[in-house]
Design an enzyme around this catalytic site. Structure first.
Site, PDB file in Angstrom:
ATOM      1  N   HIS A  17      -3.375  -2.307  -0.628  1.00 19.57           N
ATOM      2  CA  HIS A  17      -1.918  -2.277  -0.845  1.00 19.57           C
ATOM      3  C   HIS A  17      -1.563  -3.300  -1.915  1.00 19.57           C
ATOM      4  O   HIS A  17      -2.183  -4.357  -1.998  1.00 19.57           O
ATOM      5  CB  HIS A  17      -1.168  -2.624   0.453  1.00 19.57           C
ATOM      6  CG  HIS A  17       0.250  -2.190   0.444  1.00 19.57           C
ATOM      7  ND1 HIS A  17       1.237  -2.940  -0.141  1.00 19.57           N
ATOM      8  CD2 HIS A  17       0.843  -1.071   0.902  1.00 19.57           C
ATOM      9  CE1 HIS A  17       2.386  -2.317  -0.008  1.00 19.57           C
ATOM     10  NE2 HIS A  17       2.181  -1.172   0.619  1.00 19.57           N
ATOM     11  N   ASP A  77      -0.824   4.543   5.822  1.00 22.35           N
ATOM     12  CA  ASP A  77      -1.327   5.925   5.751  1.00 22.35           C
ATOM     13  C   ASP A  77      -2.647   6.120   6.470  1.00 22.35           C
ATOM     14  O   ASP A  77      -3.142   7.245   6.549  1.00 22.35           O
ATOM     15  CB  ASP A  77      -1.491   6.314   4.269  1.00 22.35           C
ATOM     16  CG  ASP A  77      -0.149   6.323   3.565  1.00 22.35           C
ATOM     17  OD1 ASP A  77       0.009   5.606   2.567  1.00 22.35           O
ATOM     18  OD2 ASP A  77       0.761   7.018   4.059  1.00 22.35           O
TER      19      ASP A  77
HETATM   20  C1  SDX Z   1       1.799   3.454   0.083  1.00 21.04           C
HETATM   21  O1  SDX Z   1       4.112   0.014  -2.609  1.00 21.04           O
HETATM   22  C2  SDX Z   1       4.330   0.346  -1.390  1.00 21.04           C
HETATM   23  O2  SDX Z   1       5.020  -0.333  -0.643  1.00 21.04           O
HETATM   24  C3  SDX Z   1       3.731   1.698  -0.969  1.00 21.04           C
HETATM   25  C4  SDX Z   1       3.866   2.082   0.487  1.00 21.04           C
HETATM   26  C5  SDX Z   1       5.320   2.331   0.887  1.00 21.04           C
HETATM   27  O3  SDX Z   1       5.612   2.246   2.093  1.00 21.04           O
HETATM   28  O4  SDX Z   1       6.117   2.718  -0.036  1.00 21.04           O
HETATM   29  O5  SDX Z   1       3.325   1.071   1.311  1.00 21.04           O
HETATM   30  C6  SDX Z   1       3.120   3.388   0.778  1.00 21.04           C
HETATM   31  O6  SDX Z   1       1.721   3.951  -0.999  1.00 21.04           O
HETATM   32  C7  SDX Z   1       0.602   2.795   0.738  1.00 21.04           C
HETATM   33  C8  SDX Z   1      -0.657   2.854  -0.159  1.00 21.04           C
HETATM   34  C9  SDX Z   1      -1.254   4.254  -0.026  1.00 21.04           C
HETATM   35  N1  SDX Z   1      -2.362   4.447  -1.005  1.00 21.04           N
HETATM   36  C10 SDX Z   1      -3.641   4.491  -0.629  1.00 21.04           C
HETATM   37  O7  SDX Z   1      -4.026   4.304   0.516  1.00 21.04           O
HETATM   38  C11 SDX Z   1      -4.596   4.861  -1.750  1.00 21.04           C
HETATM   39  C12 SDX Z   1      -5.794   3.902  -1.759  1.00 21.04           C
HETATM   40  N2  SDX Z   1      -5.352   2.561  -2.146  1.00 21.04           N
HETATM   41  C13 SDX Z   1      -5.460   2.217  -3.543  1.00 21.04           C
HETATM   42  O8  SDX Z   1      -5.296   3.245  -4.457  1.00 21.04           O
HETATM   43  C14 SDX Z   1      -4.755   0.893  -3.871  1.00 21.04           C
HETATM   44  O9  SDX Z   1      -5.104  -0.002  -2.877  1.00 21.04           O
HETATM   45  C15 SDX Z   1      -3.245   0.881  -4.035  1.00 21.04           C
HETATM   46  C16 SDX Z   1      -2.780   1.895  -5.020  1.00 21.04           C
HETATM   47  C17 SDX Z   1      -2.566   1.132  -2.726  1.00 21.04           C
HETATM   48  C18 SDX Z   1      -2.861  -0.503  -4.535  1.00 21.04           C
HETATM   49  O10 SDX Z   1      -3.435  -0.636  -5.771  1.00 21.04           O
HETATM   50  P1  SDX Z   1      -3.168  -1.960  -6.664  1.00 21.04           P
HETATM   51  O11 SDX Z   1      -2.204  -2.872  -6.032  1.00 21.04           O
HETATM   52  O12 SDX Z   1      -2.877  -1.540  -8.067  1.00 21.04           O
HETATM   53  O13 SDX Z   1      -4.527  -2.700  -6.556  1.00 21.04           O
HETATM   54  P2  SDX Z   1      -5.729  -2.458  -7.515  1.00 21.04           P
HETATM   55  O14 SDX Z   1      -5.884  -0.995  -7.775  1.00 21.04           O
HETATM   56  O15 SDX Z   1      -5.567  -3.358  -8.665  1.00 21.04           O
HETATM   57  O16 SDX Z   1      -6.922  -2.901  -6.574  1.00 21.04           O
HETATM   58  C19 SDX Z   1      -7.325  -4.237  -6.574  1.00 21.04           C
HETATM   59  C20 SDX Z   1      -8.844  -4.144  -6.449  1.00 21.04           C
HETATM   60  C21 SDX Z   1      -9.473  -3.211  -7.487  1.00 21.04           C
HETATM   61  O17 SDX Z   1     -10.791  -3.690  -7.731  1.00 21.04           O
HETATM   62  P3  SDX Z   1     -11.046  -4.591  -9.091  1.00 21.04           P
HETATM   63  O18 SDX Z   1     -10.534  -3.779 -10.272  1.00 21.04           O
HETATM   64  O19 SDX Z   1     -10.246  -5.862  -8.877  1.00 21.04           O
HETATM   65  O20 SDX Z   1     -12.525  -4.786  -9.109  1.00 21.04           O
HETATM   66  O21 SDX Z   1      -9.175  -3.548  -5.170  1.00 21.04           O
HETATM   67  C22 SDX Z   1      -9.852  -2.324  -5.375  1.00 21.04           C
HETATM   68  C23 SDX Z   1      -9.594  -1.892  -6.792  1.00 21.04           C
HETATM   69  O22 SDX Z   1     -10.676  -1.095  -7.291  1.00 21.04           O
HETATM   70  N3  SDX Z   1      -9.288  -1.376  -4.426  1.00 21.04           N
HETATM   71  C24 SDX Z   1      -9.974  -0.510  -3.695  1.00 21.04           C
HETATM   72  C25 SDX Z   1      -9.027   0.155  -2.910  1.00 21.04           C
HETATM   73  N4  SDX Z   1      -7.809  -0.294  -3.199  1.00 21.04           N
HETATM   74  C26 SDX Z   1      -7.966  -1.240  -4.136  1.00 21.04           C
HETATM   75  N5  SDX Z   1     -11.301  -0.241  -3.622  1.00 21.04           N
HETATM   76  C27 SDX Z   1     -11.655   0.726  -2.741  1.00 21.04           C
HETATM   77  N6  SDX Z   1     -10.795   1.424  -1.954  1.00 21.04           N
HETATM   78  C28 SDX Z   1      -9.477   1.154  -2.013  1.00 21.04           C
HETATM   79  N7  SDX Z   1      -8.633   1.831  -1.235  1.00 21.04           N
END
Ligand code: SDX
Length: 431
Positions: A308, A366
């Site tokens: 998140h 989720d």
């Molecule tokens: C919702 O914003 C909100 O409030 C949203 C929400 C709401 O109520 O409105 O809470 C609802 O959207 C919840 C999130 C649902 N999405 C998912 O579950 C999809 C999987 N999660 C990821 O796509 C990700 O965690 C996000 C999109 C939720 C957040 O992404 P960020 O904040 O842009 O973080 P990032 O992509 O920069 O990740 C930081 C690091 C990265 O690694 P590095 O580049 O630093 O090496 O963490 C890794 C990412 O690759 N990472 C993950 C991961 N999520 C982040 N690695 C593996 N699996 C994951 N799920």
């Protein structure tokens, strides 16, 4: 907004600029850069808005480190346990817990806005039966501005109020109709004798051929899912609604834009993607394979329902959702549900893995919601529409707050331009 409490000094090329700093009632201070370009001729750069406050707000507050979520100051755990969705809608819209007579009046008002214009039924028939219900909802909600002309003037407080009530009340009806259309069953009209959640379940699962009695425990679980998804600060879809509204677009168009943004698998589409991922994993012994893929930089795969932007601790909604999953499955007599077993083991393994620990990746809202919705009989394609139904009150509350903000101006970000500088056109014969 309160007067700045201190200043920040920015020095560029030996010249210093004093920037006001505002202190919130909770959360980090904010540096006010509104005059930066005019004074220093520079932009700030923040793709994805990881360090940017787009507005001030009094509606919802998240402390990502503590795993805290407050709606008008009330913790989500208390609201999920003690309140119900329409009361949470009142709190988000008006800022306080209603007295009994205020709540009764509000619920009666919304209940009488649950039907949609009969002519709108034809809209659904223009879609293929296998259209994703989110496609149908984007289309039908956007088209509401073609039917409810008496509530599109955003400068009229009364029209804003009616549009708010119409959207919150009609979203479950539209979502249920999208579902019924996709399975070839007749639409079921809303009923005024049922609660918001019970009415939604009835519109989704009743058929004309027999009585359908809504199980009160399932209605309670449905209501809690709506409450847990109601609002969440300036997330992507809420920011979309605010940006659309900043141009003066009508409320139905703005909410349709929010629905479109929510659909993405990185946002509201994650609940569908998460259950599909859990099903693909299938058995506990395949979990290591998927954990490895999630950690592999060369693999775009991510664990759906994990991570998140704000929560760097447990998402408090996931905690409540996990408890609800156990209750609903137990009620339905679904024991050792393989998907739930995989989810629980996946959560356990991930939370012990250094990659997830270092990156502070925890289950989000989720991760468990899909298991409950699946057990209740919803297809995965209905998971995000249900999220949209719940989030409409959040979008509307933020939309109303922005329209009442004297600082409101059209949102128009700038850029870091890395393209070609000016060059002359060359005739085709000379290229
Ligand atoms: C919702 O914003 C909100 O409030 C949203 C929400 C709401 O109520 O409105 O809470 C609802 O959207 C919840 C999130 C649902 N999405 C998912 O579950 C999809 C999987 N999660 C990821 O796509 C990700 O965690 C996000 C999109 C939720 C957040 O992404 P960020 O904040 O842009 O973080 P990032 O992509 O920069 O990740 C930081 C690091 C990265 O690694 P590095 O580049 O630093 O090496 O963490 C890794 C990412 O690759 N990472 C993950 C991961 N999520 C982040 N690695 C593996 N699996 C994951 N799920």
């Amino acid at each position: 907004m309160a007067e700045p409490t201190k200043t920040a000094t920015l020095t560029i090329d030996g010249k210093s600029y004093e920037l006001p700093v505002h202190s919130p009632t909770a959360g980090p201070d904010v540096i006010d850069i509104r005059k930066l370009y005019a004074e220093a001729g520079v932009f700030t750069y923040d793709p994805g808005f990881t360090s940017t406050a787009s507005c001030d707000s009094t509606i919802t507050y998240i402390d990502g480190d503590k795993g805290e979520l407050l709606h008008r100051g009330y913790p989500i755990g208390q609201l999920a346990e003690k309140s119900h969705y329409l009361e949470v809608c009142f709190v988000l819209l008006y800022g306080y817990l209603p007295k009994a007579d205020e709540l009764e009046k509000f619920e009666r008002l919304l209940t009488r806005h649950t039907m949609i214009h009969e002519q709108m039924h034809n809209f659904f028939r223009g879609f293929r039966r296998d259209a994703h219900p989110m496609a149908t909802m984007v289309g039908v909600v956007g088209a509401m501005s073609a039917f409810y002309h008496d509530s599109t003037d955003i400068n009229d407080e009364n029209q804003r109020e009616i549009a708010s009530h119409r959207l919150i009340a009609k979203m479950p009806t539209i979502a249920a109709m999208a579902y019924k259309y996709s399975i070839g069953q007749p639409f079921v009209y809303p009923r005024n004798d049922l609660s918001f959640a019970a009415n939604f379940l009835h519109m989704c699962f009743a058929v004309p051929a027999e009585e359908y009695h809504v199980d009160p425990v399932l209605a309670r679980a449905m209501d809690r899912i709506f409450t847990l998804h109601a609002d969440h600060e300036q997330n992507a879809s809420t920011s979309t609604v605010r940006l659309a509204s900043s141009s003066g677009a009508n409320p139905f168009a703005c909410i349709a834009a929010g629905i479109a943004c929510l659909w993405g698998p990185a946002h509201g589409g994650a609940n569908q993607a998460c259950l599909e991922m859990l099903r693909e994993i299938g058995t506990v012994d395949r979990i290591p394979e998927f954990i490895a893929r999630a950690k592999d930089k060369n693999d775009p795969f991510r664990l759906m329902g994990f991570g998140h932007r704000v929560y760097k601790n447990f998402d408090p909604r996931a905690t409540v959702m996990k408890q609800s999953a156990d209750e609903v499955l137990d009620l339905l007599g679904i024991h050792d549900n393989p998907t739930l077993q995989v989810a629980k083991e996946l959560e356990k393994i991930a939370l012990e893995d250094s990659y997830f620990i270092e990156k502070k990746l925890y289950p989000n809202v989720d991760f468990y919601s899909g298991i409950i919705l699946d057990a209740m009989g919803f297809p995965t394609s209905m998971f995000t529409p249900i999220f949209a139904v719940a989030r409409t009150v959040g979008w509307i509350s933020q939309w109303k707050e922005q329209l009442a903000d004297p600082q409101l101006k059209i949102g128009r970000p700038r850029q870091l331009y890395l393209g070609e500088t000016a060059r002359d056109y060359v005739e085709i014969e000379n290229r």
